[in-house]
Design an enzyme around this catalytic site. Structure first.
Site, PDB file in Angstrom:
ATOM      1  N   ARG A 106       0.769  -1.331   0.096  1.00 22.37           N
ATOM      2  CA  ARG A 106      -0.141   0.104  -0.038  1.00 22.37           C
ATOM      3  C   ARG A 106       0.839   1.187   0.043  1.00 22.37           C
ATOM      4  NH1 ARG A 106      -5.053   1.738  -1.148  1.00 22.37           N
ATOM      5  NH2 ARG A 106      -6.059   2.809   0.424  1.00 22.37           N
ATOM      6  N   THR A 382      -9.367   0.302  -9.706  1.00 26.34           N
ATOM      7  CA  THR A 382      -8.622  -0.739  -8.956  1.00 26.34           C
ATOM      8  C   THR A 382      -8.831  -1.888  -9.820  1.00 26.34           C
ATOM      9  OG1 THR A 382      -9.111   0.292  -6.965  1.00 26.34           O
ATOM     10  CG2 THR A 382      -8.586  -1.912  -6.792  1.00 26.34           C
ATOM     11  N   THR A 400      -4.037  -0.917  -7.404  1.00 29.48           N
ATOM     12  CA  THR A 400      -4.823   0.485  -7.421  1.00 29.48           C
ATOM     13  C   THR A 400      -4.119   1.534  -7.819  1.00 29.48           C
ATOM     14  OG1 THR A 400      -6.848   1.636  -6.924  1.00 29.48           O
ATOM     15  CG2 THR A 400      -5.185   0.934  -5.239  1.00 29.48           C
ATOM     16  N   ASN A 402      -6.374   4.047  -7.227  1.00 29.48           N
ATOM     17  CA  ASN A 402      -7.405   4.453  -6.590  1.00 29.48           C
ATOM     18  C   ASN A 402      -8.408   4.877  -7.731  1.00 29.48           C
ATOM     19  OD1 ASN A 402      -9.178   5.315  -4.789  1.00 29.48           O
ATOM     20  ND2 ASN A 402      -8.303   7.242  -4.136  1.00 29.48           N
ATOM     21  N   ASP A 424      -7.936   8.165   0.049  1.00 29.58           N
ATOM     22  CA  ASP A 424      -8.456   7.092   1.067  1.00 29.58           C
ATOM     23  C   ASP A 424      -8.278   7.406   2.620  1.00 29.58           C
ATOM     24  OD1 ASP A 424      -9.714   5.547  -0.842  1.00 29.58           O
ATOM     25  OD2 ASP A 424      -8.098   4.064  -1.055  1.00 29.58           O
ATOM     26  N   SER A 454     -10.201  -0.836   1.376  1.00 28.02           N
ATOM     27  CA  SER A 454     -11.175  -1.658   1.104  1.00 28.02           C
ATOM     28  C   SER A 454     -10.883  -2.981   0.390  1.00 28.02           C
ATOM     29  CB  SER A 454     -12.549  -1.191   0.675  1.00 28.02           C
ATOM     30  OG  SER A 454     -13.156   0.104   1.409  1.00 28.02           O
ATOM     31  N   GLY A 474     -13.658  -1.702  -7.088  1.00 27.52           N
ATOM     32  CA  GLY A 474     -15.183  -1.044  -6.578  1.00 27.52           C
ATOM     33  C   GLY A 474     -15.025  -0.310  -5.493  1.00 27.52           C
TER      34      GLY A 474
HETATM   35  N1  GLY Z   1      -8.425   2.786  -3.343  1.00 22.02           N
HETATM   36  C1  GLY Z   1      -9.492   1.846  -3.339  1.00 22.02           C
HETATM   37  C2  GLY Z   1      -9.102   1.189  -1.652  1.00 22.02           C
HETATM   38  O1  GLY Z   1      -8.122   1.034  -1.590  1.00 22.02           O
HETATM   39  O2  GLY Z   1     -10.134   0.609  -0.883  1.00 22.02           O
END
Ligand code: GLY
Length: 571
Positions: A106, A382, A400, A402, A424, A454, A474
């Protein structure tokens, strides 16, 4: 072998065509047959070319992780709206002996980020600032993630895994109808956030299906990563170009940010569900925790007996979704920064306590606070891909930028898109982000902190045998899409292809609405749910699940979501 793989692809297309035809005519989803089937391995991604890259790597003797790394880099080329090297993601791995691993790549907030960076002098959130342009960018994690995955689970040499992506970027590839239309739709944004028009803007006319997109600068950057590994991105020429891009647009990322970035191995979230083991991603993703909560809640109810289209099943799932998203807002964040009551959140007694207010005769009254439309994006981008082999090795990766094409900033001279993952974070307590998600202290911005996700890459097994690999894009709807797909197979007996194609719905506590795709909520069910007090809103597609099911005879079935260009390729 190649012929066999092509046969699988063609069969897959035929299957999707039939599916769309049936959906268009309002036929029940149950009429759709199985997806692509193969004995040795299966790769399902958002793009045919990326799926083929994955299968080619497996054919060369690569591990499923090798295949995942090659697919990640290939998607950065052929699926630029979400595939990336300038973003981040999560990888969940199952080895054939049943051991499971979770890798967190991340993005992080830059060192110069601070909690009020998106607020004006009156303390209000400045619209768009966390979403577009240089200030929206988090420190990318993908390249270090791929390096760490390869160090632990790679079998083929690193340079071979980059080669297909480099070839696709330098030789070019044909755009699909969807990608051409999407690039045209966002043309102005690309022009607005880049000093020179990036290669995603066609100068003479709009893109059309079949046009070749060449990305020579990206090919050179990928070559540096191929030759130097981590250093080819976080140091040297690529890092210099990225920092120069930041300085041009008043972004925050420095060389120090890049040098300090580290992907991390985490404990996956593992939960039992009706005799199955479900393995998913823990914080800084909320996906695994909420998925486990949802499964543990519905396990107490006979939903298979009630049926897929029964109002009780739908009412229960909606009410469970409301409650777990409220927990998400309050408790979840980056485990390196916040202490989270994970054991409590996942305990059966806590979840039963949470469901004590659940009533069959009415919806729990929605909070009176109203929020803006969470679906400001054309779609929540994503991308997810699933890989499995016949021995039971499996990888689920969700990755992703985003939003679609992230921040729209393309690093000049290096040719890759940067994420807008900073959105986020919770820019201000209680104020919704682009997905309508709210958060508080646990997800406040801090230097080096990971923003709450998410994303829910998930693997299911039973009695030491692999059962399913799945995930989806999503935004906030990722978790509920994965949840419903699991139930579609395990409780309602669908094939993998039926399960990913089936209409979905979503409730995230705030805003107080049930979003639904047409198909499952018949007029009679809608009347019943509305009578209980649910507020329903129909919307366009929810998620794009790419999944694999291992059938009892060992054959692997790919489920490629017909909502996109997603394709399963088998071997
Ligand atoms: N950028 C969408 C997520 O990480 O949930």
């Amino acid at each position: 072998m190649i012929q066999q793989s092509w046969r699988s692809v063609v069969l897959g297309w035929l299957c999707l065509e039939v599916l769309l035809l049936l959906a268009g005519q309002g036929f029940a989803i149950a009429q759709v047959q199985r997806g692509v089937q193969a004995r040795r391995a299966m790769v399902v991604t958002a793009h045919l070319l990326a799926s083929q890259v994955g299968i080619d790597i497996l054919r060369q003797g690569g591990s499923v992780v090798d295949a995942a790394i090659a697919v990640q880099f290939a998607l950065a080329v052929v699926y630029p709206s979400a595939g990336n090297i300038g973003g981040g993601g999560f990888m969940v791995i199952r080895q054939q002996d049943g051991r499971v691993y979770a890798l967190d790549f991340r993005e992080t907030a830059p060192l110069r980020a601070h909690r009020d960076m998106y607020l004006d002098s009156l303390g209000n959130v400045i619209p768009g600032r966390s979403l577009y342009g240089h200030l929206a960018v988090g420190v990318p994690g993908t390249v270090d993630g791929m390096v760490k995955a390869h160090q632990r689970f790679g079998r083929l040499p690193w340079h071979r895994l980059l080669e297909p992506a480099i070839r696709l970027a330098s030789e070019g590839f044909p755009l699909t109808q969807r990608e051409a239309a999407k690039l045209n739709r966002f043309r102005e944004k690309f022009l607005q956030y880049n000093r020179k028009p990036p290669p995603y803007v066609r100068p003479d006319r709009p893109w059309k299906a079949g046009d070749t997109l060449r990305l020579p600068a990206l090919a050179v950057t990928l070559r540096r990563i191929q030759q130097e590994g981590r250093k080819g991105f976080y140091e040297g020429e690529t890092a210099r170009l990225l920092v120069a891009e930041m300085q041009r647009g008043n972004g925050l990322i420095t060389l120090e940010d890049l040098q300090q970035y580290e992907a991390r191995w985490r404990e996956p979230i593992v939960t039992a569900y009706r005799g199955y083991r479900v393995i998913s991603m823990g914080p800084p993703s909320s996906g695994g925790v909420l998925l486990a909560q949802l499964l543990r809640i519905v396990e107490d109810y006979p939903i298979a007996q009630w049926g897929w289209m029964d109002w009780r099943t739908l009412h229960l799932m909606i009410e469970a979704e409301k409650r777990v998203y409220a927990d998400r807002a309050r408790y979840l964040g980056d485990p390196d920064f916040v202490r989270m009551p994970l054991r409590g959140l996942l305990s059966k007694s806590y979840l039963r306590e949470r469901m004590r207010s659940f009533r069959f005769d009415r919806a729990t009254p929605p909070d009176s606070i109203t929020f803006g439309n969470p679906y400001r994006y054309e779609s929540e981008e994503t991308t997810h891909f699933s890989i499995a082999d016949s021995a039971g090795n499996a990888v689920a990766v969700t990755t992703t930028l985003n939003g679609p094409y992230g921040s729209f900033v393309v690093v000049e001279g290096a040719g890759f898109l940067l994420n807008n993952e900073m959105d986020d974070f919770s820019a201000k307590p209680g104020v919704p982000n682009a997905y309508g998600l709210i958060g508080y202290e646990a997800n406040a911005i801090a230097p080096r902190k990971r923003m709450l996700s998410s994303m829910t890459p998930t693997i299911v097994d039973r009695d030491s045998v692999l059962v399913m690999v799945l995930g989806t894009p999503g935004g906030s709807t990722i978790i509920t899409s994965v949840f419903q797909t699991i139930l579609n197979v395990l409780d309602f007996g669908m094939t993998m292809q039926q399960a990913v194609a089936a209409p979905r719905f979503h409730h995230q506590w705030r805003p107080p609405w049930v979003y639904y795709e047409p198909g499952r909520f018949t007029p009679a069910i809608r009347r019943k749910l509305e009578a209980l007090g649910h507020v329903l809103r129909q919307r366009r597609s929810i998620g794009r699940v790419d999944a694999i099911l291992r059938l009892p005879n060992g054959i692997l079935e790919g489920g490629a979501d017909p909502r996109g260009d997603d394709t399963a390729v088998g071997w």
